[in-house]
Write an enzyme that holds these catalytic residues in place. Structure first.
Site, PDB file in Angstrom:
ATOM      1  N   ASP A  60     -42.862  56.787  -6.492  1.00  0.00           N
ATOM      2  CA  ASP A  60     -44.257  57.196  -6.667  1.00  0.00           C
ATOM      3  C   ASP A  60     -44.374  58.540  -7.378  1.00  0.00           C
ATOM      4  O   ASP A  60     -43.446  59.358  -7.348  1.00  0.00           O
ATOM      5  CB  ASP A  60     -44.951  57.290  -5.296  1.00  0.00           C
ATOM      6  CG  ASP A  60     -44.944  55.973  -4.544  1.00  0.00           C
ATOM      7  OD1 ASP A  60     -44.900  54.918  -5.218  1.00  0.00           O
ATOM      8  OD2 ASP A  60     -44.971  55.996  -3.299  1.00  0.00           O
ATOM      9  N   ARG A  61     -45.527  58.779  -7.959  1.00  0.00           N
ATOM     10  CA  ARG A  61     -45.773  60.025  -8.694  1.00  0.00           C
ATOM     11  C   ARG A  61     -45.522  61.292  -7.860  1.00  0.00           C
ATOM     12  O   ARG A  61     -44.908  62.246  -8.352  1.00  0.00           O
ATOM     13  CB  ARG A  61     -47.211  60.011  -9.246  1.00  0.00           C
ATOM     14  CG  ARG A  61     -47.488  61.175 -10.178  1.00  0.00           C
ATOM     15  CD  ARG A  61     -48.788  61.002 -10.940  1.00  0.00           C
ATOM     16  NE  ARG A  61     -48.881  61.968 -12.035  1.00  0.00           N
ATOM     17  CZ  ARG A  61     -49.760  61.909 -13.015  1.00  0.00           C
ATOM     18  NH1 ARG A  61     -50.640  60.924 -13.063  1.00  0.00           N
ATOM     19  NH2 ARG A  61     -49.761  62.811 -13.972  1.00  0.00           N
TER      20      ARG A  61
END
Length: 227
Positions: A60-61
């Site tokens: 994920d970011r």
């Protein structure tokens, strides 16, 4: 940006992704890790036209750590097969505020992704649209305020570690989406993709790739001696 390259050969390349960077392009239009890797390969090897970059797995970011990218379609297909057969060992480190009830356990939940909220929800029974999620965890250290949780990911579901740890009431530090009360400076969370182990799909030799902790975060420094 200067890429932190952890491993590179003719078939694969692994990069230590910083917090806040997209792995793949999305509607934001922000430059992604795949874009950066393609530019790097194009320049380094003086390649004309488009460069193949096949994403083996995502993080994920707001998460940091190792991301593995295939440089050929053949390598991508073989790595996908290893993932499907669960022949890639994926170790993550997470920092949590509270001590879990058990110091070591295997978590099994059914996760359902809500697209509108970009969030997953865990339940103990299978529901329509849910998928089995399995991970192993253990408490591996502690500082004055936080516990280090080492996670071995057996399946790869949307927000799996974040969702499952929150389900047992130990949300990851900085993860507002899954119940931690405060955000981290810069919007990241203290989840780091630490290590990948697998048999190389072409060379047939054991590969271990480790991503150093992001030591610009002072809290991670307290656990760096365990790395």
């Amino acid at each position: 940006m200067k890429l932190d390259i952890l491993y590179e050969d003719n078939h694969l390349i692994a990069v230590n992704k910083p917090v806040g960077m997209l792995v793949q392009g999305d509607e934001s239009g922000d430059k992604s890790l795949l874009d950066e890797v393609a530019e790097y390969l194009k320049k380094k090897y003086n390649k004309p036209g488009n460069v193949f970059t096949g994403l083996v797995h995502r993080i994920d970011r707001p998460v940091s750590g190792v991301v593995l990218i295939a440089r050929t379609s053949k390598a991508l297909a073989r790595m996908n097969e290893l993932l499907r057969d669960r022949d890639i060992n994926r170790e993550y480190w997470a920092l949590v505020k509270d001590k879990p009830e058990k110091l070591k356990d295997t978590l099994k939940h059914y996760l359902r992704k809500d697209e509108s909220k970009n969030k997953s929800f865990a339940s103990f029974k299978q529901k329509k649209g849910s998928k089995l999620a399995v991970l192993d965890y253990e408490v591996a250290g502690r500082s004055s305020n936080y516990y280090l949780i080492k996670v071995n990911l057996r399946t790869g579901r949307h927000h799996q570690i974040r969702c499952q740890l929150a389900k047992i009431k130990i949300p990851i530090r900085g993860d507002l989406k899954y119940g931690f009360p405060r955000s981290n400076k810069g919007g990241g969370i203290n989840l780091h993709a630490k290590k990948l182990e697998f048999i190389h799909p072409v060379k047939q030799e054991k590969i271990i790739i480790e991503a150093p902790l992001p030591l610009d975060d002072n809290l991670w420094r307290e656990f760096d001696q365990l790395a």
